[in-house]
Design a protein around this motif. Structure first.
Motif, mmCIF file in Angstrom:
data_model
loop_
_atom_site.group_PDB
_atom_site.id
_atom_site.type_symbol
_atom_site.label_atom_id
_atom_site.label_comp_id
_atom_site.label_asym_id
_atom_site.label_seq_id
_atom_site.Cartn_x
_atom_site.Cartn_y
_atom_site.Cartn_z
ATOM 1 N N ASP A 1 11.472 -10.547 -3.081
ATOM 2 C CA ASP A 1 12.615 -9.944 -2.383
ATOM 3 C C ASP A 1 12.901 -8.517 -2.822
ATOM 4 O O ASP A 1 13.456 -7.728 -2.059
ATOM 5 C CB ASP A 1 13.854 -10.818 -2.605
ATOM 6 C CG ASP A 1 13.619 -12.215 -2.065
ATOM 7 O OD1 ASP A 1 13.238 -12.329 -0.884
ATOM 8 O OD2 ASP A 1 13.748 -13.188 -2.831
ATOM 9 N N MET A 2 12.587 -8.208 -4.071
ATOM 10 C CA MET A 2 12.811 -6.859 -4.594
ATOM 11 C C MET A 2 11.688 -6.546 -5.571
ATOM 12 O O MET A 2 11.100 -7.465 -6.155
ATOM 13 C CB MET A 2 14.164 -6.782 -5.324
ATOM 14 C CG MET A 2 15.359 -6.817 -4.386
ATOM 15 S SD MET A 2 16.843 -7.465 -5.184
ATOM 16 C CE MET A 2 16.506 -9.206 -5.226
ATOM 17 N N ILE A 3 11.431 -5.254 -5.750
ATOM 18 C CA ILE A 3 10.354 -4.857 -6.672
ATOM 19 C C ILE A 3 10.890 -3.815 -7.658
ATOM 20 O O ILE A 3 11.405 -2.767 -7.244
ATOM 21 C CB ILE A 3 9.149 -4.249 -5.911
ATOM 22 C CG1 ILE A 3 8.613 -5.227 -4.855
ATOM 23 C CG2 ILE A 3 8.057 -3.846 -6.893
ATOM 24 C CD1 ILE A 3 7.495 -4.663 -3.981
ATOM 25 N N ARG B 1 3.816 -6.641 6.286
ATOM 26 C CA ARG B 1 4.944 -6.294 5.390
ATOM 27 C C ARG B 1 4.912 -4.820 4.994
ATOM 28 O O ARG B 1 5.951 -4.186 4.904
ATOM 29 C CB ARG B 1 4.931 -7.181 4.143
ATOM 30 C CG ARG B 1 5.264 -8.611 4.454
ATOM 31 C CD ARG B 1 5.779 -9.393 3.249
ATOM 32 N NE ARG B 1 6.228 -10.700 3.694
ATOM 33 C CZ ARG B 1 5.445 -11.784 3.764
ATOM 34 N NH1 ARG B 1 4.183 -11.723 3.384
ATOM 35 N NH2 ARG B 1 5.937 -12.930 4.202
ATOM 36 N N LEU B 2 3.725 -4.292 4.752
ATOM 37 C CA LEU B 2 3.652 -2.875 4.371
ATOM 38 C C LEU B 2 4.142 -1.998 5.528
ATOM 39 O O LEU B 2 4.897 -1.046 5.312
ATOM 40 C CB LEU B 2 2.206 -2.518 3.998
ATOM 41 C CG LEU B 2 2.010 -1.197 3.264
ATOM 42 C CD1 LEU B 2 2.719 -1.225 1.914
ATOM 43 C CD2 LEU B 2 0.530 -0.899 3.055
ATOM 44 N N THR B 3 3.744 -2.346 6.734
ATOM 45 C CA THR B 3 4.159 -1.553 7.889
ATOM 46 C C THR B 3 5.666 -1.591 8.070
ATOM 47 O O THR B 3 6.304 -0.568 8.325
ATOM 48 C CB THR B 3 3.449 -2.072 9.163
ATOM 49 O OG1 THR B 3 2.049 -2.091 8.910
ATOM 50 C CG2 THR B 3 3.752 -1.196 10.368
ATOM 51 N N ARG B 4 6.256 -2.779 7.887
ATOM 52 C CA ARG B 4 7.712 -2.870 8.004
ATOM 53 C C ARG B 4 8.403 -2.099 6.876
ATOM 54 O O ARG B 4 9.469 -1.535 7.061
ATOM 55 C CB ARG B 4 8.160 -4.326 7.987
ATOM 56 C CG ARG B 4 7.944 -5.047 9.322
ATOM 57 C CD ARG B 4 8.093 -6.546 9.102
ATOM 58 N NE ARG B 4 8.213 -7.305 10.326
ATOM 59 C CZ ARG B 4 7.215 -7.632 11.139
ATOM 60 N NH1 ARG B 4 5.985 -7.206 10.880
ATOM 61 N NH2 ARG B 4 7.429 -8.363 12.220
ATOM 62 N N ALA B 5 7.790 -2.099 5.693
ATOM 63 C CA ALA B 5 8.439 -1.458 4.537
ATOM 64 C C ALA B 5 8.323 0.064 4.582
ATOM 65 O O ALA B 5 9.278 0.771 4.282
ATOM 66 C CB ALA B 5 7.841 -1.996 3.233
ATOM 67 N N ALA C 1 1.551 3.077 6.328
ATOM 68 C CA ALA C 1 0.824 1.819 6.132
ATOM 69 C C ALA C 1 -0.611 1.967 6.633
ATOM 70 O O ALA C 1 -1.562 1.523 5.978
ATOM 71 C CB ALA C 1 1.528 0.680 6.868
ATOM 72 N N MET C 2 -0.757 2.613 7.769
ATOM 73 C CA MET C 2 -2.100 2.778 8.355
ATOM 74 C C MET C 2 -3.002 3.527 7.371
ATOM 75 O O MET C 2 -4.154 3.143 7.154
ATOM 76 C CB MET C 2 -1.960 3.559 9.672
ATOM 77 C CG MET C 2 -3.146 3.464 10.575
ATOM 78 S SD MET C 2 -3.399 1.787 11.204
ATOM 79 C CE MET C 2 -2.505 1.823 12.741
ATOM 80 N N SER D 1 9.560 6.560 -3.140
ATOM 81 C CA SER D 1 10.009 7.500 -2.103
ATOM 82 C C SER D 1 9.690 6.973 -0.703
ATOM 83 O O SER D 1 10.376 7.308 0.262
ATOM 84 C CB SER D 1 9.435 8.898 -2.334
ATOM 85 O OG SER D 1 8.065 8.880 -2.052
ATOM 86 N N LEU D 2 8.689 6.105 -0.582
ATOM 87 C CA LEU D 2 8.363 5.522 0.727
ATOM 88 C C LEU D 2 9.240 4.306 1.061
ATOM 89 O O LEU D 2 9.194 3.786 2.162
ATOM 90 C CB LEU D 2 6.890 5.098 0.761
ATOM 91 C CG LEU D 2 5.853 6.227 0.749
ATOM 92 C CD1 LEU D 2 4.448 5.654 0.579
ATOM 93 C CD2 LEU D 2 5.950 7.046 2.038
#
Ligand code: CAA
Length: 259
Positions: free
Chosen positions: A119-121, A147-151, A157-158, A174-175
């Protein structure tokens, strides 16, 4: 709880459990057994009322360097279909208690996906995130493209998924991929601080709020708002709501019991 590839401490701190991935020589590569153990540990901790928040960590060198390439190397598509290894990963997403990933060193491929499923990192400044599957002729399979694309958005992400490049903790912050970056010696302390703060809240409200935030990833706005509203109403069925509001009015600290 005794396992071969993970260490589990259900009483790491009051209401906080710790799971440590423990294949240090292989940089915590996620083999099938490790993931099965993680599934079992999470399901068990999720059932313990005493546990209100869970931290998953690795070691300073690696959170996890991905799925175990040596174990996968000779698999056929039918093997993969039969083993259905990502089914065990669903437990992470299904866990009702909040999970914080405390990341130092490599969080790559399945390791990055595992952190993102939490849930958090909280990351050490030495953390490195990436989806390098493309470099070994495959692609992410445990949620990385989604998940990477949504984040971090499509363009970012691409680039990560198509080049396999790693990003450091500051860039990940920062991302918007992670919550915080702290010096290496503090990443577990910082995760624990966050876990303890959450563990003081009403476990019922935390559970319903977690579900509601996750719903934002899985539904349209109208459906999500409706879901949130129902969960909000549901919190009023708890003793914790009465306690929380009385404590506010009486100017004292609330003591939540998860009832
Ligand atoms: N699977 C199996 N073993 C791995 C591993 C992995 N993903 N990552 C590291 N290891 C092993 C290495 O083989 C090595 O073992 P030996 O000592 O027996 O040779 C040991 O861990 C230490 O690794 P290195 O010697 O490579 O350490 P390094 O510091 O030179 O490099 C690294 C570190 C950049 C992380 C490099 O190990 C690496 O690139 N690892 C693979 C990363 C990767 O491709 N991950 C994606 C896997 S596929 C996946 O995850 C699919 C999915 O979506 C779920």
């Amino acid at each position: 709880m005794e396992f071969e590839f993970i260490l589990v401490n259900p009483t790491f701190a009051q209401h906080v459990a710790l799971i440590q991935l423990n294949r240090p020589k292989e940089l915590n590569a996620l083999n099938l057994q490790l993931m099965l153990e993680l599934k079992q540990a999470l399901a068990h901790l999720d059932d313990q009322d005493e546990v209100r928040c869970i931290i998953i960590t690795g070691n300073q060198q690696a959170f996890a360097a991905g799925a175990d390439i040596k174990q996968m190397e000779s698999r056929t598509p039918i093997d993969l279909l039969k083993i259905d290894q990502f089914e065990t990963w669903d437990q992470i997403r299904k866990t009702k208690k909040p999970i914080i990933a405390a990341v130092s060193g490599f969080a790559l491929g399945g390791g990055c996906e595992l952190a993102m499923t939490c849930d958090m990192i909280i990351a050490s400044e030495t953390a490195k995130f990436g989806q390098p599957e493309i470099k070994i002729g495959i692609m992410p399979g445990a949620g990385g493209t989604q998940r990477l694309t949504r984040a971090i958005g499509k363009a970012n992400a691409m680039e990560l998924v198509l080049t396999g490049k790693f990003i450091g903790a500051e860039e990940a912050k920062s991302l918007g991929l992670i919550n915080r970056v702290v010096p290496e010696e503090l990443y577990l302390d910082e995760a624990l601080k966050l876990a303890k703060e959450i563990a003081q809240m009403s476990p019922i409200a935390v559970r319903l709020a977690k579900e509601s935030v996750n719903k934002a990833f899985e539904s349209g706005l109208q459906e999500g708002l409706y879901f949130e509203r129902k969960n909000f109403y549901m919190t009023f069925a708890s003793e914790d709501q009465k306690e929380g509001m009385s404590a506010f009015v009486e100017k004292r600290k609330a003591e939540f019991k998860g009832k």
